[in-house]
Design an enzyme around this catalytic site. Structure first.
Site, PDB file in Angstrom:
ATOM      1  N   HIS A 358       5.251  24.638  41.659  1.00  0.00           N
ATOM      2  CA  HIS A 358       5.062  24.474  40.218  1.00  0.00           C
ATOM      3  C   HIS A 358       5.251  25.749  39.421  1.00  0.00           C
ATOM      4  O   HIS A 358       4.951  25.768  38.222  1.00  0.00           O
ATOM      5  CB  HIS A 358       3.658  23.953  39.909  1.00  0.00           C
ATOM      6  CG  HIS A 358       3.408  22.560  40.372  1.00  0.00           C
ATOM      7  ND1 HIS A 358       3.602  21.463  39.576  1.00  0.00           N
ATOM      8  CD2 HIS A 358       2.998  22.090  41.566  1.00  0.00           C
ATOM      9  CE1 HIS A 358       3.302  20.358  40.253  1.00  0.00           C
ATOM     10  NE2 HIS A 358       2.932  20.723  41.465  1.00  0.00           N
ATOM     11  N   LYS A 549      -1.187  24.228  24.451  1.00  0.00           N
ATOM     12  CA  LYS A 549      -0.984  24.474  25.873  1.00  0.00           C
ATOM     13  C   LYS A 549      -1.826  25.688  26.231  1.00  0.00           C
ATOM     14  O   LYS A 549      -2.372  26.336  25.337  1.00  0.00           O
ATOM     15  CB  LYS A 549       0.491  24.765  26.174  1.00  0.00           C
ATOM     16  CG  LYS A 549       1.100  25.853  25.244  1.00  0.00           C
ATOM     17  CD  LYS A 549       2.565  26.112  25.538  1.00  0.00           C
ATOM     18  CE  LYS A 549       3.482  25.061  25.000  1.00  0.00           C
ATOM     19  NZ  LYS A 549       4.410  24.517  25.966  1.00  0.00           N
ATOM     20  N   ARG A 550      -1.959  25.990  27.549  1.00  0.00           N
ATOM     21  CA  ARG A 550      -2.658  27.219  27.906  1.00  0.00           C
ATOM     22  C   ARG A 550      -2.030  28.409  27.185  1.00  0.00           C
ATOM     23  O   ARG A 550      -0.833  28.417  26.899  1.00  0.00           O
ATOM     24  CB  ARG A 550      -2.597  27.432  29.429  1.00  0.00           C
ATOM     25  CG  ARG A 550      -3.497  26.492  30.213  1.00  0.00           C
ATOM     26  CD  ARG A 550      -4.968  26.697  29.878  1.00  0.00           C
ATOM     27  NE  ARG A 550      -5.463  27.933  30.433  1.00  0.00           N
ATOM     28  CZ  ARG A 550      -6.290  28.018  31.479  1.00  0.00           C
ATOM     29  NH1 ARG A 550      -6.752  26.915  32.051  1.00  0.00           N
ATOM     30  NH2 ARG A 550      -6.695  29.181  31.931  1.00  0.00           N
ATOM     31  N   LYS A 555       4.476  31.832  27.519  1.00  0.00           N
ATOM     32  CA  LYS A 555       4.603  30.660  26.648  1.00  0.00           C
ATOM     33  C   LYS A 555       4.826  31.060  25.186  1.00  0.00           C
ATOM     34  O   LYS A 555       5.185  30.246  24.351  1.00  0.00           O
ATOM     35  CB  LYS A 555       3.366  29.759  26.787  1.00  0.00           C
ATOM     36  CG  LYS A 555       3.209  29.156  28.198  1.00  0.00           C
ATOM     37  CD  LYS A 555       1.929  28.342  28.292  1.00  0.00           C
ATOM     38  CE  LYS A 555       1.586  27.887  29.705  1.00  0.00           C
ATOM     39  NZ  LYS A 555       2.359  26.710  30.143  1.00  0.00           N
ATOM     40  N   THR A 657       4.956  19.695  30.398  1.00  0.00           N
ATOM     41  CA  THR A 657       4.782  18.245  30.303  1.00  0.00           C
ATOM     42  C   THR A 657       4.294  17.878  28.905  1.00  0.00           C
ATOM     43  O   THR A 657       4.512  16.751  28.459  1.00  0.00           O
ATOM     44  CB  THR A 657       3.779  17.740  31.361  1.00  0.00           C
ATOM     45  OG1 THR A 657       2.660  18.634  31.407  1.00  0.00           O
ATOM     46  CG2 THR A 657       4.427  17.683  32.734  1.00  0.00           C
ATOM     47  N   LYS A 661       5.066  14.690  26.077  1.00  0.00           N
ATOM     48  CA  LYS A 661       4.070  13.917  25.319  1.00  0.00           C
ATOM     49  C   LYS A 661       4.400  13.945  23.831  1.00  0.00           C
ATOM     50  O   LYS A 661       4.269  12.934  23.131  1.00  0.00           O
ATOM     51  CB  LYS A 661       2.660  14.472  25.586  1.00  0.00           C
ATOM     52  CG  LYS A 661       2.241  14.299  27.054  1.00  0.00           C
ATOM     53  CD  LYS A 661       1.068  15.192  27.468  1.00  0.00           C
ATOM     54  CE  LYS A 661       0.979  15.258  28.991  1.00  0.00           C
ATOM     55  NZ  LYS A 661       0.082  16.334  29.478  1.00  0.00           N
TER      56      LYS A 661
END
Ligand code: 26W
Length: 818
Positions: A358, A549-550, A555, A657, A661
């Protein structure tokens, strides 16, 4: 339409549970009593399916998928179970007739936050799809007493609070005190001759901990299936504390109990950063050993002592390397405990396991110092060495004289104090290795697991992640679900490709108006939530631009903030500019020890404070950080979002992911060519996706050519003004030191390439503005996004795994008895 008989039955079961299980009369019931009573009523229906399912599986004895994961981020059960049972309307009616609001009851549930982020939520989506596709499944994991921490915000900083999710009772688990396994830890090994004269090894542990099963039912969508998620809780073994007690050492006995129970106390809140903590290794081994012992117990219950067909009965998936010690543990159980020869045991082991990677981040690849590994698992270290010896023999045979290759492949990293490479153990011990998005799998093959790919190309495959449309569309977005059902019928939650039938409706002005009305109503709902939880008022007619998100540098939430600052400065400069009003929303937790991530949260709050109170811009730009992002709190967010921020540095986000969504709920994506963004863009069409930024290849070339972030600062006046405002105290009440670490990193080596992607990002946001001003066009793009997201249902991912990895087939549950 509600069924009168069912409404009456729900009321009856609810009152019965309130009375018999909780000992309450209606007027004395607390909100939590009402939640528990309704849950118990629903649980009766779940149990009927559960019993029918286990009975069917027992009789059919078909191949079972075992999903081993250190994390399952399930989210609240009650609402989801009502949806899957088809009882939502009846429950709402029943509660209303008793004077209660179903939504208030649902809001009572504390979610089981047994995961950090994407990996844990993926495991939960996969359990949902496995049950919906009627695949015999055992999920195995850890029943953490404290899940992921709750996030509070004080003065713009994250503060962690322990998650006491069990405090008010958990009606969804069934403790099974009789299903238990003893797990050894520490100590040493001894060789001996068995009664047939063979050399065997015995493990004399220093400690024994007992794992007790807590079972959670996982329903399929409107079928008779209820699969089993078995979570292990650590307890002290009686034999051990009795021994101490008999010697009069009461304190040692209690101490041992505390020590044992520690193993499943708390979830490690780091994602993407491995610290070689002994307790974490103990957690991993504990749940893996309990699970494999459990599989062997079930196998023998059915068909005796011959374990030679174990791999035919079970397909075991390793969710990242967290359960990878299973490779050595199955060898130990087969060879040491059940007396099988090494070669046969190895064949079975390899055919049993498959491994999903992952992450590509080097700091997230698990390694355990040999010394510590051996101290906790002395026998497993020997087994790892033996696997490695035979493996490296094979490597040298295939590549004679290539010693550096053997060193690269070795299960043992000889550098810096020798450690066990868990990704290597998982790759050697599995017959399949997969990445989680097309790009990610290519990078795995070319980079992180390159030597393994050269050795065994046939082992590698891609399975692109997916998300369950039940929770993230049907449950989260009832308005859109109703509109879709009105347009194309109610088959889509089980057949998401069916959403394609919405495509022609993008051209239908009346349908577009309805689509917009749904989004508008969802935005009004979210605005109320943001106002209540973040104290920021957002105009529901502004563009809802969301990144949840985290929090992590890769990111790049701070790239988003750089754009916010640029936009703010532009709005002040050009008060007449034709720019749609925007509300930029953030949410996410930072690992408690990750200082830069925590500073990024502070940054969002600091910028929000200035921007939201500026009379020159406050009607055109709002910024808010929604605290405590989790599965429960995300439910109003995806349906209300219009722009989904997926802006990681290319090559860093394995899949993502959340991106799926959002798009399923009709948000348009602004994103880089990273993770599953690549495939989402192909699916929805390049013209319906806002692409920016460097590609993986361009990044390689940029770095090779000697990239200097400071050049960008010097040559781009917009960027310079933004960075200067960060540095000069504009957002930090004149404190020029607060954001210094961020500024230094941007102007220094700019590891995550914010400076390199800034221009492209800001220009792309300009395209977003223009598209948004054309309301009809935006709506068409939104409809097409939803219509074309069918591929990203986790049902498709699970069908891929069943076909290409597990060779598992459905076993429908025909009869559910009452
Ligand atoms: C502390 C060690 C550690 C290391 C890595 C804990 C957790 C991890 C996970 C691998 C982090 C994670 O959640 N990865 C995410 O997995 C998702 C599901 O495949 C992907 O969509 C995300 O891109 C990936 O970051």
């Amino acid at each position: 339409m509600t069924d009168r008989a069912i409404v009456e039955a729900v009321k009856k079961e609810y009152c019965e549970a309130l009375f018999a299980a909780l000992g309450r009369f209606p007027e004395a019931a607390t909100p939590n009593d009402r939640y528990l009573a309704l849950s118990l009523a629903v649980r009766r229906q779940v149990m009927r399916r559960w019993v029918a399912t286990s009975e069917t599986y027992y009789k059919r004895a078909s191949r079972t998928v075992c999903y081993l994961s250190a994390e399952f981020l399930l989210g609240p059960h009650l609402g989801n179970n009502l949806l899957n049972l088809g009882l939502q309307e009846e429950a709402r009616q029943a509660m209303s007739e008793l004077g209660h609001d179903l939504d208030a009851i649902l809001a009572q549930e504390e979610e089981p936050g047994l995961g950090n982020g994407g990996l844990g939520r993926l495991a939960a989506c996969y359990m949902d799809s496995l049950a919906t596709l009627e695949i015999p499944t055992l999920g195995y994991g850890i029943r953490y007493e404290f899940g992921i921490f709750d996030q509070l915000i004080r003065d713009g900083w994250q503060v962690e609070k322990t998650d006491k999710w069990l405090a008010l009772g958990n009606p969804w688990e069934t403790p099974r005190p009789e299903i238990a396994a003893d797990v050894f830890l520490g100590g040493h090994t001894e060789g001996f001759q068995d009664d047939r004269g063979r050399y065997r090894v015995r493990w004399a542990p220093e400690r024994v901990v007992r794992g007790v099963a807590y079972d959670v039912p996982i329903l399929g969508y409107r079928n008779g299936t209820a699969n089993l998620l078995r979570l292990w809780k650590a307890e002290a073994t009686e034999s051990f504390d009795f021994e101490a007690f008999n010697q009069g050492d009461y304190w040692r006995a209690v101490d041992q109990k505390v020590d044992s129970e520690n193993i499943t106390k708390v979830l490690y809140p780091n994602d993407e950063l491995v610290k070689g903590k002994r307790l974490r290794l103990e957690q991993q081994y504990f749940f893996v050993s309990c699970s494999l012992q459990d599989m062997i117990r079930i196998y023998r219950q059915r068909g005796g002592d011959d374990l030679s067909r174990f791999h035919e009965k079970y397909a075991v998936q390793l969710n990242d390397t967290h359960p990878a010690v299973a490779v050595a543990e199955l060898m130990r159980l087969l060879v040491d405990v059940h007396g099988m020869g090494w070669d046969e045991a190895w064949e079975i082991t390899r055919r049993t396991f498959a491994y999903t990677n992952h992450t590509l981040l080097p700091e997230a690849l698990e390694k355990w110092k040999v010394e510590m590994f051996g101290a906790v698992l002395p026998r497993h270290l020997e087994i790892v060495y033996e696997i490695n010896r035979r493996f490296l023999d094979e490597v040298r045979h295939r590549f004679p004289g290539d010693d550096t290759r053997a060193a690269r492949l070795s299960l043992i990293d000889e550098a810096a104090g020798r450690s066990v490479r868990m990704a290597h153990l998982a790759s050697v011990g599995s017959h399949r290795v997969n990445g989680v998005a097309a790009l990610h799998t290519e990078l795995l093959k070319a980079d992180v697991l390159r030597d393994f790919h050269e050795l065994w190309p046939e082992k590698f495959l891609n399975v692109t992640n997916g998300v369950t449309p039940r929770r993230f569309l049907a449950l989260a977005n009832p308005r859109l679900a109703a509109l879709i059902t009105e347009a194309i019928g109610d088959g889509w939650p089980k057949d998401l490709e069916g959403l394609r039938r919405l495509e022609p409706l993008a051209k239908d002005a009346a349908f577009r108006a309805k689509w917009r009305a749904v989004k508008r109503a969802n935005k009004a709902d979210l605005a109320a939530v943001v106002e209540a939880r973040a104290g920021v008022a957002c105009d529901p007619d502004s563009l809802f631009d969301v990144q949840v998100k985290r929090i992590h540098e890769y990111k790049r939430q701070h790239l988003n903030v750089l754009h916010v600052i640029a936009l703010w400065q532009r709005l002040r400069r050009e008060p007449k500019a034709k720019v749609p009003p925007r509300s930029v929303l953030f949410g996410g937790k930072a690992a408690p020890g990750y200082r830069v991530a925590k500073l990024m949260i502070k940054l969002v709050h600091s910028v929000a404070e200035v921007v939201n109170s500026d009379p020159a811009t406050r009607d055109r730009l709002r910024v808010a950080f929604v605290p405590d992002y989790n599965v429960k709190n995300c439910m109003p967010i995806f349906p209300a979002a219009e722009l989904s921020e997926q802006i990681s540095t290319a090559g860093k986000e394995a899949s993502g992911t959340g991106n799926m969504k959002f798009a399923m709920n009709g948000a348009l994506t602004i994103g880089t060519l990273d993770g599953a963004n690549v495939e989402i863009r192909e699916a929805v069409g390049a013209e319906n996706f806002f692409l920016f930024g460097l590609t993986v290849d361009e990044i390689h070339r940029l770095r090779a050519g000697g990239y200097r972030a400071r050049d960008r600062y010097e040559s781009d006046p917009v960027l310079r003004a933004v960075v200067d405002a960060l540095a000069d105290g504009t957002f930090s009440r004149d404190d020029t030191s607060l954001f210094r670490p961020l500024v230094d990193s941007l102007l220094g080596d700019d590891t995550w390439l914010l400076m390199a992607d800034f221009r492209s990002y800001v220009e792309c946001q300009g395209e977003v503005e223009r598209a948004y001003l054309d309301t009809e066009r935006w709506t068409r793009m939104s409809i097409l996004n939803t219509a074309r997201m069918g591929f990203f249902s986790s049902d498709r991912s699970i069908a891929d795994y069943c076909r290409d990895v597990w060779r598992a087939t459905p076993v429908p549950i025909e009869e559910v008895r009452s």
